[in-house]
Every structure is written in structure tokens, then in C-alpha cells.
Design a protein around this motif. Sequence first.
Motif, PDB file in Angstrom:
ATOM      1  N   ALA A  13       0.791 -15.644   8.335  1.00  0.00           N
ATOM      2  CA  ALA A  13       1.873 -15.878   9.339  1.00  0.00           C
ATOM      3  C   ALA A  13       2.978 -16.889   8.409  1.00  0.00           C
ATOM      4  O   ALA A  13       2.537 -18.282   8.067  1.00  0.00           O
ATOM      5  CB  ALA A  13       1.356 -16.741  10.535  1.00  0.00           C
ATOM      6  N   ALA A  14       4.074 -16.668   8.347  1.00  0.00           N
ATOM      7  CA  ALA A  14       4.832 -17.521   7.602  1.00  0.00           C
ATOM      8  C   ALA A  14       6.401 -17.992   8.669  1.00  0.00           C
ATOM      9  O   ALA A  14       6.753 -16.756   9.444  1.00  0.00           O
ATOM     10  CB  ALA A  14       5.525 -16.842   6.352  1.00  0.00           C
ATOM     11  N   VAL A  15       6.817 -19.021   8.592  1.00  0.00           N
ATOM     12  CA  VAL A  15       7.916 -19.551   9.349  1.00  0.00           C
ATOM     13  C   VAL A  15       8.801 -19.524   8.233  1.00  0.00           C
ATOM     14  O   VAL A  15       8.798 -20.289   7.246  1.00  0.00           O
ATOM     15  CB  VAL A  15       7.648 -20.714  10.001  1.00  0.00           C
ATOM     16  N   VAL A  16      10.158 -18.701   8.546  1.00  0.00           N
ATOM     17  CA  VAL A  16      11.049 -18.605   7.708  1.00  0.00           C
ATOM     18  C   VAL A  16      12.438 -19.089   8.206  1.00  0.00           C
ATOM     19  O   VAL A  16      12.656 -18.968   9.570  1.00  0.00           O
ATOM     20  CB  VAL A  16      11.185 -17.171   6.978  1.00  0.00           C
ATOM     21  N   THR A  17      13.529 -19.707   7.416  1.00  0.00           N
ATOM     22  CA  THR A  17      14.549 -20.310   7.972  1.00  0.00           C
ATOM     23  C   THR A  17      15.547 -19.963   7.037  1.00  0.00           C
ATOM     24  O   THR A  17      15.562 -19.766   6.077  1.00  0.00           O
ATOM     25  CB  THR A  17      14.676 -21.796   8.240  1.00  0.00           C
ATOM     26  N   GLY A  18      16.848 -19.483   7.549  1.00  0.00           N
ATOM     27  CA  GLY A  18      18.030 -18.915   6.876  1.00  0.00           C
ATOM     28  C   GLY A  18      19.051 -19.399   7.895  1.00  0.00           C
ATOM     29  O   GLY A  18      19.493 -18.761   8.793  1.00  0.00           O
ATOM     30  N   GLY A  19      20.239 -19.967   6.994  1.00  0.00           N
ATOM     31  CA  GLY A  19      21.296 -20.690   7.862  1.00  0.00           C
ATOM     32  C   GLY A  19      20.708 -21.707   9.236  1.00  0.00           C
ATOM     33  O   GLY A  19      20.120 -22.554   8.785  1.00  0.00           O
ATOM     34  N   GLU A  55       0.855  -1.165   0.207  1.00  0.00           N
ATOM     35  CA  GLU A  55       0.123   0.194  -0.168  1.00  0.00           C
ATOM     36  C   GLU A  55       0.740   1.157  -0.041  1.00  0.00           C
ATOM     37  O   GLU A  55       1.928   1.318   0.754  1.00  0.00           O
ATOM     38  CB  GLU A  55      -0.820   0.070   1.195  1.00  0.00           C
ATOM     39  N   PRO A  56       0.395   2.437  -0.778  1.00  0.00           N
ATOM     40  CA  PRO A  56       1.424   3.502  -0.889  1.00  0.00           C
ATOM     41  C   PRO A  56       1.927   4.173   0.161  1.00  0.00           C
ATOM     42  O   PRO A  56       2.883   4.344   0.261  1.00  0.00           O
ATOM     43  CB  PRO A  56       0.686   4.483  -1.925  1.00  0.00           C
ATOM     44  N   GLY A  57       1.121   4.116   1.210  1.00  0.00           N
ATOM     45  CA  GLY A  57       1.574   4.729   2.719  1.00  0.00           C
ATOM     46  C   GLY A  57       2.315   4.286   3.350  1.00  0.00           C
ATOM     47  O   GLY A  57       2.841   4.539   4.581  1.00  0.00           O
ATOM     48  N   ARG A  58       2.455   2.812   3.108  1.00  0.00           N
ATOM     49  CA  ARG A  58       3.142   1.894   4.123  1.00  0.00           C
ATOM     50  C   ARG A  58       4.406   1.217   3.472  1.00  0.00           C
ATOM     51  O   ARG A  58       5.066   0.423   4.127  1.00  0.00           O
ATOM     52  CB  ARG A  58       2.288   0.633   4.408  1.00  0.00           C
ATOM     53  N   THR A  59       4.865   1.696   2.406  1.00  0.00           N
ATOM     54  CA  THR A  59       6.179   1.182   1.988  1.00  0.00           C
ATOM     55  C   THR A  59       7.249   1.282   2.634  1.00  0.00           C
ATOM     56  O   THR A  59       8.178   0.365   2.727  1.00  0.00           O
ATOM     57  CB  THR A  59       6.497   1.986   0.444  1.00  0.00           C
ATOM     58  N   VAL A  60       7.663   2.466   3.300  1.00  0.00           N
ATOM     59  CA  VAL A  60       8.715   2.559   4.361  1.00  0.00           C
ATOM     60  C   VAL A  60       8.778   1.578   5.345  1.00  0.00           C
ATOM     61  O   VAL A  60       9.666   1.020   5.765  1.00  0.00           O
ATOM     62  CB  VAL A  60       9.008   4.104   4.740  1.00  0.00           C
ATOM     63  N   GLU A  61       7.590   1.468   5.909  1.00  0.00           N
ATOM     64  CA  GLU A  61       7.510   0.333   6.960  1.00  0.00           C
ATOM     65  C   GLU A  61       7.728  -0.952   6.697  1.00  0.00           C
ATOM     66  O   GLU A  61       8.562  -1.695   7.409  1.00  0.00           O
ATOM     67  CB  GLU A  61       6.208   0.385   7.852  1.00  0.00           C
ATOM     68  N   VAL A  62       7.379  -1.311   5.713  1.00  0.00           N
ATOM     69  CA  VAL A  62       7.640  -2.824   4.943  1.00  0.00           C
ATOM     70  C   VAL A  62       9.137  -2.899   4.715  1.00  0.00           C
ATOM     71  O   VAL A  62       9.487  -3.732   4.735  1.00  0.00           O
ATOM     72  CB  VAL A  62       6.672  -3.219   3.919  1.00  0.00           C
ATOM     73  N   ALA A  63       9.607  -1.885   4.020  1.00  0.00           N
ATOM     74  CA  ALA A  63      11.042  -1.885   3.613  1.00  0.00           C
ATOM     75  C   ALA A  63      11.864  -2.191   4.999  1.00  0.00           C
ATOM     76  O   ALA A  63      12.875  -2.663   4.889  1.00  0.00           O
ATOM     77  CB  ALA A  63      11.438  -0.802   2.803  1.00  0.00           C
ATOM     78  N   THR A 102      -0.623  -4.342   3.788  1.00  0.00           N
ATOM     79  CA  THR A 102      -0.552  -3.088   4.609  1.00  0.00           C
ATOM     80  C   THR A 102       0.383  -3.276   5.986  1.00  0.00           C
ATOM     81  O   THR A 102       0.421  -2.102   6.529  1.00  0.00           O
ATOM     82  CB  THR A 102      -2.051  -2.931   5.140  1.00  0.00           C
ATOM     83  N   THR A 103       0.696  -4.560   6.215  1.00  0.00           N
ATOM     84  CA  THR A 103       1.528  -4.446   7.411  1.00  0.00           C
ATOM     85  C   THR A 103       2.455  -5.647   7.476  1.00  0.00           C
ATOM     86  O   THR A 103       1.934  -6.653   6.937  1.00  0.00           O
ATOM     87  CB  THR A 103       0.456  -4.527   8.843  1.00  0.00           C
ATOM     88  N   LEU A 104       3.724  -5.426   7.798  1.00  0.00           N
ATOM     89  CA  LEU A 104       4.604  -6.713   7.672  1.00  0.00           C
ATOM     90  C   LEU A 104       5.351  -6.327   9.253  1.00  0.00           C
ATOM     91  O   LEU A 104       5.933  -5.601   9.296  1.00  0.00           O
ATOM     92  CB  LEU A 104       5.644  -6.403   6.474  1.00  0.00           C
ATOM     93  N   ALA A 164       9.785 -15.956  12.265  1.00  0.00           N
ATOM     94  CA  ALA A 164       8.574 -15.550  11.728  1.00  0.00           C
ATOM     95  C   ALA A 164       8.219 -14.199  11.191  1.00  0.00           C
ATOM     96  O   ALA A 164       8.698 -13.361  11.248  1.00  0.00           O
ATOM     97  CB  ALA A 164       7.286 -16.014  12.786  1.00  0.00           C
ATOM     98  N   MET A 165       7.225 -14.291  10.268  1.00  0.00           N
ATOM     99  CA  MET A 165       6.733 -12.939   9.455  1.00  0.00           C
ATOM    100  C   MET A 165       5.100 -13.097   9.468  1.00  0.00           C
ATOM    101  O   MET A 165       4.855 -13.960   9.180  1.00  0.00           O
ATOM    102  CB  MET A 165       7.391 -12.941   8.054  1.00  0.00           C
ATOM    103  N   ALA A 166       4.784 -11.822  10.015  1.00  0.00           N
ATOM    104  CA  ALA A 166       3.283 -11.748  10.157  1.00  0.00           C
ATOM    105  C   ALA A 166       2.788 -10.784   9.088  1.00  0.00           C
ATOM    106  O   ALA A 166       3.736  -9.566   9.385  1.00  0.00           O
ATOM    107  CB  ALA A 166       2.893 -11.662  11.723  1.00  0.00           C
ATOM    108  N   LEU A 167       1.718 -10.716   8.337  1.00  0.00           N
ATOM    109  CA  LEU A 167       1.555  -9.779   7.323  1.00  0.00           C
ATOM    110  C   LEU A 167       0.033  -9.839   7.322  1.00  0.00           C
ATOM    111  O   LEU A 167      -0.581 -10.903   7.252  1.00  0.00           O
ATOM    112  CB  LEU A 167       2.349  -9.711   6.203  1.00  0.00           C
ATOM    113  N   ARG A 168      -0.310  -8.822   6.571  1.00  0.00           N
ATOM    114  CA  ARG A 168      -1.706  -8.428   6.488  1.00  0.00           C
ATOM    115  C   ARG A 168      -1.889  -8.010   4.938  1.00  0.00           C
ATOM    116  O   ARG A 168      -1.311  -6.954   4.661  1.00  0.00           O
ATOM    117  CB  ARG A 168      -2.415  -7.413   7.495  1.00  0.00           C
ATOM    118  N   LEU A 169      -2.684  -8.371   4.144  1.00  0.00           N
ATOM    119  CA  LEU A 169      -2.963  -8.164   2.652  1.00  0.00           C
ATOM    120  C   LEU A 169      -4.383  -7.541   2.688  1.00  0.00           C
ATOM    121  O   LEU A 169      -5.131  -8.378   3.216  1.00  0.00           O
ATOM    122  CB  LEU A 169      -2.612  -9.457   1.798  1.00  0.00           C
ATOM    123  N   GLU A 170      -4.659  -6.688   2.040  1.00  0.00           N
ATOM    124  CA  GLU A 170      -6.049  -6.180   1.720  1.00  0.00           C
ATOM    125  C   GLU A 170      -6.180  -5.793   0.253  1.00  0.00           C
ATOM    126  O   GLU A 170      -5.377  -5.427  -0.438  1.00  0.00           O
ATOM    127  CB  GLU A 170      -6.221  -4.805   2.650  1.00  0.00           C
TER     128      GLU A 170
END
Length: 193
Positions: free
Chosen positions: A162-168, A114-122, A188-190, A173-179
Motif C-alpha cells: 500500500a503506497a500513499v502518493v501525493t502530486g500537487g 505478469e504477462p497477462g496483466r499488462t493491460v490492466e496495470v497500464a 499481478t494487481t495494481l 493511494a496505490m494498492a498492489l500485489r507482487l508475486e
Amino acid sequence: MADSRRPGPTRPPIRLRPAPVTDPPYVDEVPDLWPRPPGQLALDLFGTGRPAVGRPTGRRPDPRPRPGHPAAPPLLPPATTTPEATRAAHRFVGTCLEILNGYRPPGQIRALVEPGRTVEVAEQLARAAARTPPVRRRSTRPAVHLRRLRVCQPRPAAVEVAAVVTGGSRSWAMALRLEHHRGNWLCTTLQVI
């Protein structure tokens, strides 16, 4: 010279003591131990609808329906997701993983946010990138993998993931909301946990 027949220092004996009581007493055990202030109602924890002990008589019953009661409306089924919403969640998480693995530049996430949330997600993706092992440029094997993805659609235009991610050797975990906005699913939220 020390006497070898003499035993060494003795340890004090172990004393077994009774475990302290952790449960409150029953109503019929000790009524004075748990006094109720005057006018306070007892909780109806099991939803029987009958007056509990200590409830004043002459009080009207609760008019709100209770689950399992004949007058109660049926419970709603658990939230399910549409295939379109599940594909959107997989696509967004897959794009995030490609950014973390170095296959995509971070700027490509802008079209899915979402355009207003790009900085937060980045910022959250940068936080996740700090947890990943260093990316090898010539390696075709990704450093960050998706272990599990759970998708829930609480309402038709929103998806929570809700995503479980492994690296090394680390997992997170990553929690996010898509609208759903104008035909596109936008983040909208990551939150990287």
C-alpha cells in the motif's frame, strides 16, 4: 413611527429532550423486549467457554480451540517481509513514480508485470496519471512523490503493498500485489484508489 422601546420578535424557547436509548437492554432488565426464538443459542462473545444464558443444557461444548485457551495452538506471529520482497516493492513503486513524473516511458513497466496483466496495470497507471499535475520537461523536481509505503508478505511468494502518493495538492493511494515467478517479482494487481 415605530416604537423603539418595544422589543423585536422573540425566538421560541429551546427545549431539551432526553437522548434516545441506543443500547439494547441488558438481559436482566427487560426479558420480553428481546425474545429469542426457541432453539436459538446465545452468542458467546467473550470466548469464556461457559454456557451462556438461554443455551440448552446437555449440549456438547465446541471442540474447536479458542485463542487463549490452554488447548489452543499458539497464535501465529504477524506477517513480516523479507528484505528482498521489500526491495522489490520499492523498486516497482519507484518505477511507477518515474513513469508518472515523465522520466520513463510507460512501456518499461511491461518487464515488471505478469504477462497477462499488462493491460490492466497500464490502465491503472493511466488513471493515476490523470490525477497528476502537468509534467514540466525542464524541471528536475518530480511532480509526484511517495509519502508512505507499507509492505506485507502474507506468504513467501507474495507481497501486498500500500503506497500513499501525493502530486500537487492531491493525495491518493496505490494498492498492489507482487508475486515471485521464476526468480522475479512481478506485479499481478495494481489498484489506484
